[in-house]
Design a protein around this motif. Structure first.
Motif, PDB file in Angstrom:
ATOM      1  N   UNK A 183      -8.259  45.404  50.983  1.00 52.69           N
ATOM      2  CA  UNK A 183      -9.723  45.198  50.958  1.00 52.69           C
ATOM      3  C   UNK A 183     -10.164  43.789  51.321  1.00 52.69           C
ATOM      4  N   UNK A 184      -9.256  42.918  51.738  1.00 55.20           N
ATOM      5  CA  UNK A 184      -9.635  41.511  51.924  1.00 55.20           C
ATOM      6  C   UNK A 184     -10.230  41.225  53.300  1.00 55.20           C
ATOM      7  N   UNK A 185     -10.148  42.192  54.199  1.00 53.52           N
ATOM      8  CA  UNK A 185     -10.774  42.013  55.516  1.00 53.52           C
ATOM      9  C   UNK A 185     -11.829  43.093  55.737  1.00 53.52           C
ATOM     10  N   UNK A 195      -9.179  32.647  51.695  1.00 54.97           N
ATOM     11  CA  UNK A 195      -8.589  31.311  51.596  1.00 54.97           C
ATOM     12  C   UNK A 195      -9.713  30.289  51.511  1.00 54.97           C
ATOM     13  N   UNK A 196      -9.592  29.362  50.557  1.00 54.63           N
ATOM     14  CA  UNK A 196     -10.666  28.391  50.404  1.00 54.63           C
ATOM     15  C   UNK A 196     -10.166  27.126  49.727  1.00 54.63           C
ATOM     16  N   UNK A 197     -10.799  26.008  50.085  1.00 55.27           N
ATOM     17  CA  UNK A 197     -10.562  24.751  49.397  1.00 55.27           C
ATOM     18  C   UNK A 197     -11.831  23.916  49.471  1.00 55.27           C
ATOM     19  N   UNK A 202     -15.539  34.875  46.364  1.00 56.73           N
ATOM     20  CA  UNK A 202     -15.190  35.829  45.298  1.00 56.73           C
ATOM     21  C   UNK A 202     -15.190  37.252  45.850  1.00 56.73           C
ATOM     22  N   UNK A 203     -14.062  37.963  45.661  1.00 52.58           N
ATOM     23  CA  UNK A 203     -14.045  39.396  46.001  1.00 52.58           C
ATOM     24  C   UNK A 203     -14.718  40.193  44.897  1.00 52.58           C
TER      25      UNK A 203
END
Ligand code: MG
Length: 252
Positions: free
Chosen positions: A29-31, A117-119, A130-131
């Motif tokens: 589900x991340x894309x 991915x985040x920073x 946030x998913x």
């Protein structure tokens, strides 16, 4: 949308929970969520931990009353610690009581599941990474935590991070009831609005120092009422708008 990770007949996948049915999705589900059109009854699958995080970043003493009940002050900066990937178990999985402790405590917590991915995320963009949200139990060997200044063993043992039952992607997390019961008896009751630092503040603080990856999880702290678990206990974390995460404590 409620996204569950499941296994059936040796196959692992993700699906959207709708009532008693699971609508299987293609890939992960991340894309973006693409439905396959195949449905199975939820009670025919085994629900797995909804994600496999590379790391669980947990926040200590983020509810003032809980800090007080253990004789601690609310810290000036958030206290953070890791729970390793090997601490994660799923809904219904047994909690094997480890031999190195004799005082395991439950800590019901709202878990934030990272979607990308985040920073160095600024507060106003925190919602973008946030998913969704799930229930967590930040199981803690309280006796070991009090003896050792680093919490790696006390909070990182195998099975110390039950997650589930699924990720709710459409939820305002700012004022939800969260509850922990043991054998049906209420032990913890709080509201996420009592958090000392908001979810956005925690994301800013954590990503200032480290990259978060899809499936990583942030545990946002526990309200007052923590207490011991014993072999045979059934511990349940319920969060409004998400559901209930239940695990039984067994002899190792
Ligand atoms: Mg905790």
């Amino acid at each position: 949308m409620r996204i569950a990770r499941f296994s059936i007949d040796g196959t692992v996948g993700f699906g959207v929970v709708e009532g008693d049915q699971l609508d299987i999705i293609k890939g992960h589900p991340f894309a973006g969520v693409e439905r396959s059109g195949r449905r199975v009854p939820v009670d025919k699958v085994r629900l797995l931990p909804p994600v496999l995080p590379s790391k669980v970043v947990a926040v200590g003493r983020n509810y003032a009353e809980h800090a007080r009940e253990l004789g601690n002050a609310v810290p000036e900066a958030p206290i953070t610690f890791f729970k390793p990937s090997t601490s994660v178990i799923g809904p219904g999985d047994p909690i094997a009581y480890p031999s190195f402790t004799s005082d395991i405590h439950h800590e019901a917590e709202l878990a934030v599941v990272i979607g990308r991915l985040c920073r160095e995320v600024p507060a106003e963009r925190a919602h973008e990474v946030i998913l969704g949200y799930t229930c967590a139990n930040d199981l803690t060997a309280r006796d070991v935590q009090q003896r050792e200044s680093q919490w790696a063993r006390a909070k990182g043992f195998d099975g110390s991070c039950p997650l589930g039952p699924w990720v709710e992607t459409e939820l305002d997390p700012s004022d939800l009831t969260l509850m922990c019961t043991v054998n049906g008896e209420q032990r913890q009751l709080g509201r996420t609005s009592e958090m000392v630092r908001s979810i956005a503040e925690l994301i800013v603080h954590i990503t200032a120092s480290m990259t978060l990856l899809p499936q990583d999880v942030i545990l946002t702290g526990t309200p007052a009422g923590v207490g011991p678990l014993h072999v045979g206990d059934e511990v349940a974390v319920t969060i409004e708008g998400i559901g209930t995460l239940t695990n039984k404590v067994v002899q190792r």
